[in-house]
Design an enzyme around this catalytic site. Sequence first.
Site, PDB file in Angstrom:
ATOM      1  N   LYS A  53       8.961  -6.393  50.163  1.00  0.00           N
ATOM      2  CA  LYS A  53       9.810  -5.769  49.148  1.00  0.00           C
ATOM      3  C   LYS A  53       9.507  -4.278  49.022  1.00  0.00           C
ATOM      4  O   LYS A  53      10.415  -3.449  48.894  1.00  0.00           O
ATOM      5  CB  LYS A  53       9.611  -6.451  47.786  1.00  0.00           C
ATOM      6  CG  LYS A  53      10.290  -7.809  47.707  1.00  0.00           C
ATOM      7  CD  LYS A  53       9.802  -8.619  46.528  1.00  0.00           C
ATOM      8  CE  LYS A  53      10.304 -10.060  46.638  1.00  0.00           C
ATOM      9  NZ  LYS A  53       9.645 -10.968  45.692  1.00  0.00           N
ATOM     10  N   GLN A  97       6.184 -11.978  40.832  1.00  0.00           N
ATOM     11  CA  GLN A  97       6.202 -12.894  41.970  1.00  0.00           C
ATOM     12  C   GLN A  97       5.732 -14.277  41.543  1.00  0.00           C
ATOM     13  O   GLN A  97       4.707 -14.423  40.881  1.00  0.00           O
ATOM     14  CB  GLN A  97       5.318 -12.339  43.099  1.00  0.00           C
ATOM     15  CG  GLN A  97       5.363 -13.136  44.382  1.00  0.00           C
ATOM     16  CD  GLN A  97       6.730 -13.142  45.054  1.00  0.00           C
ATOM     17  OE1 GLN A  97       7.467 -12.165  45.009  1.00  0.00           O
ATOM     18  NE2 GLN A  97       7.083 -14.258  45.655  1.00  0.00           N
ATOM     19  N   ASP A 120      15.199 -10.263  39.460  1.00  0.00           N
ATOM     20  CA  ASP A 120      15.215 -11.577  40.103  1.00  0.00           C
ATOM     21  C   ASP A 120      16.290 -12.497  39.523  1.00  0.00           C
ATOM     22  O   ASP A 120      16.563 -13.559  40.081  1.00  0.00           O
ATOM     23  CB  ASP A 120      13.859 -12.269  39.908  1.00  0.00           C
ATOM     24  CG  ASP A 120      13.013 -12.234  41.161  1.00  0.00           C
ATOM     25  OD1 ASP A 120      13.594 -12.230  42.262  1.00  0.00           O
ATOM     26  OD2 ASP A 120      11.778 -12.234  41.025  1.00  0.00           O
TER      27      ASP A 120
HETATM   28  N1  GUN Z   1       8.766 -16.852  44.964  1.00  0.00           N
HETATM   29  C1  GUN Z   1       9.563 -17.380  45.926  1.00  0.00           C
HETATM   30  N2  GUN Z   1      10.758 -16.768  45.934  1.00  0.00           N
HETATM   31  C2  GUN Z   1      10.724 -15.838  44.955  1.00  0.00           C
HETATM   32  C3  GUN Z   1      11.668 -14.893  44.478  1.00  0.00           C
HETATM   33  O1  GUN Z   1      12.802 -14.785  44.932  1.00  0.00           O
HETATM   34  N3  GUN Z   1      11.228 -14.106  43.450  1.00  0.00           N
HETATM   35  C4  GUN Z   1       9.996 -14.221  42.904  1.00  0.00           C
HETATM   36  N4  GUN Z   1       9.673 -13.427  41.899  1.00  0.00           N
HETATM   37  N5  GUN Z   1       9.109 -15.089  43.322  1.00  0.00           N
HETATM   38  C5  GUN Z   1       9.472 -15.903  44.347  1.00  0.00           C
END
Ligand code: GUN
Length: 290
Positions: A53, A97, A120
């Site tokens: 990211k 995350q 998200d």
């Molecule tokens: N863990 C697995 N996929 C994601 C996601 O799209 N966003 C976040 N924050 N955590 C994740």
Amino acid sequence: MYTLIDGKKIASEIKREIAEEVIRLKKEGRKTPHLAAILVGNDGSSQTYVANKVKDCEEVGFRSSLFKYDADVAEEILLYKIGELNNDNDVDGFIVQLPLPDHINENKVIESIDPSKDADGFHPVNIGKMVIGLPGFLPATPYGIIELIKRYKIETSGKRCVVIGRSNIVGRPVSILLSQKGMDATVTVVHSRTKNLENIVKESDIIIAALGSPGFVRADMVKTGAVVIDVGTTRINAPETKTGWKLAGDVDFNNVAPKCSYITPVPGGVGPMTRVSLLRNTLEAVKMRR
Ligand code: GUN
């Protein structure tokens, strides 16, 4: 012959579009979009996601910040940091995350994020808006899947679609989006308690596999001509690779692909699209705030 859905290529195209838009915004004297991430603990997959990211942000001209915490961090410290990011005018959007360590209440953490910065799309306010079709942030992976389907001009109207898995971040939201006006699919969600799961999958025109079980979807479960979207990203041992592991999808690709009309690979299918959705949400956040 099947068409391989090239998520990496589409993601690159979208990143180029975003980068151009960032240049335009800056020319207008607006600030640089800024996406922040909170990472807790040492989970390998989470570290990879977050590192990617940060890389994506650099590529499109965003600012990014990363806040790392040990796995034993107290919940109130995380909540305090989220409060700071909510109030930081330079931060347009941020993510926490997942998964979080067991001692931290994930729902409480998500609910403490300002919905207008929820890149998200996990906050109940954004989930609620999605359910009734109001504009808001869409969860990154479902958003990426819908975009792939649209860019490949895959017909969804009236199609039978099965979503395997009912997670809050993929299965349930993608099932809602596919059934909405405009997508118009007839959607069935199947899960660990479903009876006749294999028959339901076999009758489906579109299969979204999001359960996290390598090779779960076998060729004998797939109708000839089906569209298969593989969301699985499980790390499995692979002594032949440099890292000692590789990503495995939920679909037995080699045997399933020849029966499909369209199929996504793992890696290089849905994954890059998830990351790009986050950038799109952040850009949207910038526009909404000004
Ligand atoms: N863990 C697995 N996929 C994601 C996601 O799209 N966003 C976040 N924050 N955590 C994740």
